[in-house]
Design a protein around this motif. Structure first.
Motif, short mmCIF file in Angstrom:
data_model
loop_
_atom_site.label_atom_id
_atom_site.label_comp_id
_atom_site.label_asym_id
_atom_site.label_seq_id
_atom_site.Cartn_x
_atom_site.Cartn_y
_atom_site.Cartn_z
N VAL A 9 7.11 -43.30 61.66
CA VAL A 9 7.60 -44.63 62.02
C VAL A 9 7.82 -44.73 63.53
CG1 VAL A 9 9.58 -46.20 61.82
CG2 VAL A 9 8.57 -45.20 59.77
N SER A 10 8.36 -43.69 64.13
CA SER A 10 8.56 -43.68 65.59
C SER A 10 7.24 -43.83 66.33
CB SER A 10 9.24 -42.39 66.03
OG SER A 10 10.54 -42.32 65.52
N ALA A 11 6.20 -43.16 65.85
CA ALA A 11 4.88 -43.28 66.48
C ALA A 11 4.33 -44.69 66.34
CB ALA A 11 3.92 -42.27 65.85
N LEU A 12 4.52 -45.31 65.18
CA LEU A 12 4.07 -46.69 64.98
C LEU A 12 4.80 -47.63 65.94
CD1 LEU A 12 2.46 -48.87 63.46
CD2 LEU A 12 4.32 -48.92 61.78
N LEU A 13 6.11 -47.49 66.04
CA LEU A 13 6.89 -48.34 66.95
C LEU A 13 6.42 -48.17 68.39
CD1 LEU A 13 10.49 -47.88 65.52
CD2 LEU A 13 8.94 -49.81 65.16
N ARG A 14 6.08 -46.97 68.75
CA ARG A 14 5.60 -46.69 70.11
C ARG A 14 4.26 -47.39 70.36
NH1 ARG A 14 7.60 -43.84 74.64
NH2 ARG A 14 5.80 -43.12 75.78
N ARG A 15 3.33 -47.34 69.40
CA ARG A 15 2.03 -48.02 69.56
C ARG A 15 2.23 -49.52 69.73
NH1 ARG A 15 0.42 -44.36 65.55
NH2 ARG A 15 0.53 -45.90 63.90
N GLU A 17 4.91 -51.08 70.83
CA GLU A 17 5.56 -51.32 72.12
C GLU A 17 4.55 -51.20 73.27
OE1 GLU A 17 8.37 -48.43 74.45
OE2 GLU A 17 9.54 -49.50 72.93
N GLN A 18 3.68 -50.20 73.22
CA GLN A 18 2.68 -50.02 74.27
C GLN A 18 1.69 -51.17 74.34
OE1 GLN A 18 1.14 -46.12 73.36
NE2 GLN A 18 2.50 -45.15 74.86
N ALA A 19 1.48 -51.86 73.23
CA ALA A 19 0.56 -53.01 73.20
C ALA A 19 1.26 -54.29 73.64
CB ALA A 19 -0.01 -53.18 71.80
N ALA A 96 1.32 -61.53 68.42
CA ALA A 96 0.65 -62.81 68.63
C ALA A 96 -0.69 -62.91 67.90
CB ALA A 96 0.44 -63.06 70.12
N GLU A 97 -1.30 -61.76 67.60
CA GLU A 97 -2.59 -61.76 66.92
C GLU A 97 -2.49 -61.28 65.48
OE1 GLU A 97 -5.42 -59.61 69.36
OE2 GLU A 97 -4.40 -60.33 71.14
N GLY A 98 -1.30 -60.93 65.03
CA GLY A 98 -1.13 -60.46 63.66
C GLY A 98 -1.64 -59.05 63.43
N ARG A 99 -1.66 -58.22 64.48
CA ARG A 99 -2.15 -56.84 64.35
C ARG A 99 -1.10 -55.96 63.68
NH1 ARG A 99 -3.38 -55.77 70.51
NH2 ARG A 99 -1.44 -56.95 70.58
N HIS A 100 -1.58 -54.95 62.96
CA HIS A 100 -0.66 -54.04 62.25
C HIS A 100 -0.47 -52.72 62.99
CE1 HIS A 100 -4.38 -52.13 61.04
NE2 HIS A 100 -4.76 -53.27 60.45
N PHE A 101 -1.34 -52.36 63.90
CA PHE A 101 -1.25 -51.16 64.73
C PHE A 101 -1.33 -49.85 63.97
CE2 PHE A 101 0.79 -54.61 66.99
CZ PHE A 101 0.13 -54.56 68.20
N LEU A 102 -1.82 -49.88 62.73
CA LEU A 102 -2.00 -48.66 61.97
C LEU A 102 -3.29 -47.99 62.41
CD1 LEU A 102 -1.06 -50.11 58.48
CD2 LEU A 102 0.34 -48.61 59.90
N THR A 103 -3.29 -46.67 62.47
CA THR A 103 -4.50 -45.94 62.83
C THR A 103 -5.26 -45.49 61.59
OG1 THR A 103 -3.25 -43.88 62.99
CG2 THR A 103 -3.55 -45.15 65.02
N GLU A 104 -4.62 -45.52 60.44
CA GLU A 104 -5.24 -45.14 59.18
C GLU A 104 -6.09 -46.30 58.67
OE1 GLU A 104 -1.33 -43.18 59.79
OE2 GLU A 104 -1.93 -45.26 59.68
N PRO A 105 -7.03 -46.05 57.74
CA PRO A 105 -7.85 -47.14 57.19
C PRO A 105 -7.00 -48.20 56.49
CG PRO A 105 -8.74 -44.99 56.55
CD PRO A 105 -7.43 -44.74 57.22
N VAL A 106 -7.38 -49.47 56.68
CA VAL A 106 -6.64 -50.59 56.08
C VAL A 106 -7.63 -51.43 55.28
CG1 VAL A 106 -5.26 -52.65 56.54
CG2 VAL A 106 -4.99 -50.62 57.97
#
Length: 108
Positions: A9-15, A17-19, A96-106
């Protein structure tokens, strides 16, 4: 080796935030093994969706467990999941674009 839920979860929050988007932990679950729900709000269209990790054969992917885009229905569904699994994490992302920022397949 699998990551603990809190580290993932921390890694997801970081991605996020970086975007330049915003995310927060709406509910903390079990640090080591809690499942994670990701709720995404598209700030332009105001559409909302939820993603949950699922197994497809031997592969892991993220999918929409519920098709509605109504935020009240999604919140009610999440509340039912929390009652069923008290170890679950809920991460909310506003983008703003509705991105999920997951790196795994969706699978959307």
């Amino acid at each position: 080796m699998l990551l603990s839920s809190d580290l993932w979860v921390s890694a997801l929050l970081r991605r996020v935030e970086q975007a330049g988007s915003f995310a927060f932990i709406a509910r903390r679950g079990d640090k080591a093994y809690g499942a994670v729900l990701v709720k995404v709000l598209n700030l332009r269209t105001r559409e909302t969706y939820v993603l949950r990790e699922a197994q497809k054969g031997e592969d892991t992917l993220w999918m929409r467990p519920i098709e509605t885009k109504d935020e009240a229905d999604l919140d009610a569904w999440i509340a039912r999941q929390v009652k069923y699994d008290p170890d679950i994490w809920v991460v909310e992302i506003e983008d703003a674009e509705g991105r999920h920022f997951l790196t795994e397949p969706v699978d959307i």
